[in-house]
Design an enzyme around this catalytic site. Structure first.
Site, PDB file in Angstrom:
ATOM      1  N   THR A  28       8.531 -45.375   1.897  1.00  0.00           N
ATOM      2  CA  THR A  28       8.982 -45.078   3.256  1.00  0.00           C
ATOM      3  C   THR A  28       8.610 -46.255   4.152  1.00  0.00           C
ATOM      4  OG1 THR A  28       6.916 -44.017   3.956  1.00  0.00           O
ATOM      5  CG2 THR A  28       8.576 -42.601   2.918  1.00  0.00           C
ATOM      6  N   ALA A  36       3.460 -45.617   2.295  1.00  0.00           N
ATOM      7  CA  ALA A  36       3.631 -45.467   3.744  1.00  0.00           C
ATOM      8  C   ALA A  36       3.118 -46.717   4.434  1.00  0.00           C
ATOM      9  CB  ALA A  36       2.877 -44.241   4.252  1.00  0.00           C
ATOM     10  N   ILE A  73      -0.568 -48.287   0.510  1.00  0.00           N
ATOM     11  CA  ILE A  73      -0.425 -48.689   1.907  1.00  0.00           C
ATOM     12  C   ILE A  73       0.476 -49.914   2.000  1.00  0.00           C
ATOM     13  CG2 ILE A  73      -1.625 -49.594   3.939  1.00  0.00           C
ATOM     14  CD1 ILE A  73      -2.138 -46.658   3.512  1.00  0.00           C
ATOM     15  N   LYS A  74       1.537 -49.807   2.798  1.00  0.00           N
ATOM     16  CA  LYS A  74       2.454 -50.928   3.013  1.00  0.00           C
ATOM     17  C   LYS A  74       2.036 -51.696   4.270  1.00  0.00           C
ATOM     18  CE  LYS A  74       6.852 -50.341   2.373  1.00  0.00           C
ATOM     19  NZ  LYS A  74       8.233 -49.803   2.476  1.00  0.00           N
ATOM     20  N   ILE A  75       1.949 -53.012   4.117  1.00  0.00           N
ATOM     21  CA  ILE A  75       1.518 -53.873   5.216  1.00  0.00           C
ATOM     22  C   ILE A  75       2.435 -55.098   5.262  1.00  0.00           C
ATOM     23  CG2 ILE A  75      -0.377 -55.220   6.174  1.00  0.00           C
ATOM     24  CD1 ILE A  75      -2.294 -53.572   4.423  1.00  0.00           C
TER      25      ILE A  75
END
Length: 220
Positions: free
Chosen positions: A30, A62, A90-92
């Site tokens: 997402t 996310a 975790i998307k960064i």
């Protein structure tokens, strides 16, 4: 040899239910744009992700809603504590602060995807910093006039010998999907509509109908 990871790129639970559960799907990805498009507010994000896990997703991804290192870490830690270890990636964005925060998270055992990867050196840094994934956008690269497949092939070479997978996003067609498989990328995320195109081949469905008709004619 790493197992391939197929993700579904959507925040729309109704669309996800048309594909899940399925053993070929590793998880869902997402981002804030997908959440906004699906009408999912930030406070409802954990619920969406837990519902995806109930549908069989092994991992969910996310994105943080902060840009500075401290904000990214606080945002990530607030999300991570709501999931079992390894469930949430975790998307960064692959910015200077993002790489700094992501390195700290990876060191602590939280899987990280560096997203919006547009240059080979960004993939290189993702591998050096122990990221789980580096996510280039094939369609967006090609929209900008870049040879997206050639660039992604270069990124793939730079990640050889690391534990970091390319997670290619913005994949718009079966041809693009097959071309990425040919490059040996470790993971791809696709919209649910492409899942249908890949898994429901008209000729196979037509053959199945013929077999079922003949089976019915044979009787019990």
């Amino acid at each position: 040899m790493q197992a391939f990871h197929l993700y579904l790129d959507s925040a729309d639970l109704a669309d996800l239910k048309t594909c899940l559960p399925h053993p070929a799907v590793h998880g869902i990805t997402t981002n804030p744009t997908l959440l906004r498009r699906a009408g999912v507010t930030r406070d409802k994000l954990p619920e969406l992700l837990h519902n995806a896990i109930k549908l069989g997703a092994k991992q969910v991804q996310a994105q943080v809603h902060a840009a500075d290192t401290d904000g990214i870490l606080a945002d990530a830690q607030a999300l991570v504590r709501q999931f079992n270890p390894g469930q949430l990636v975790i998307k960064i964005p692959a910015t200077r602060d993002g790489l700094r925060a992501g390195a700290e998270l990876s060191e602590a055992g939280t899987p990280v995807t560096y997203t919006a990867v547009y240059a080979p050196e960004q993939a290189h840094f993702a591998g050096q910093l122990g990221a789980a994934y580096a996510a280039p956008y094939l369609g967006r690269l090609e929209d900008s006039g870049v040879d997206g497949l050639a660039l992604i092939g270069q990124m793939q070479s730079l990640l050889a010998g690391t534990s970091t997978r390319l997670l290619v996003a913005s994949v718009r067609s079966r041809a693009a999907y097959l071309a990425l498989l040919g490059l040996g990328v470790g993971s791809i995320t696709i919209p649910p509509k492409l899942f249908t195109e890949l898994f429901d081949h008209p000729a196979t469905l037509d053959a199945e109908r013929g077999f079922l008709a003949d089976a019915a004619a044979l009787g019990d």
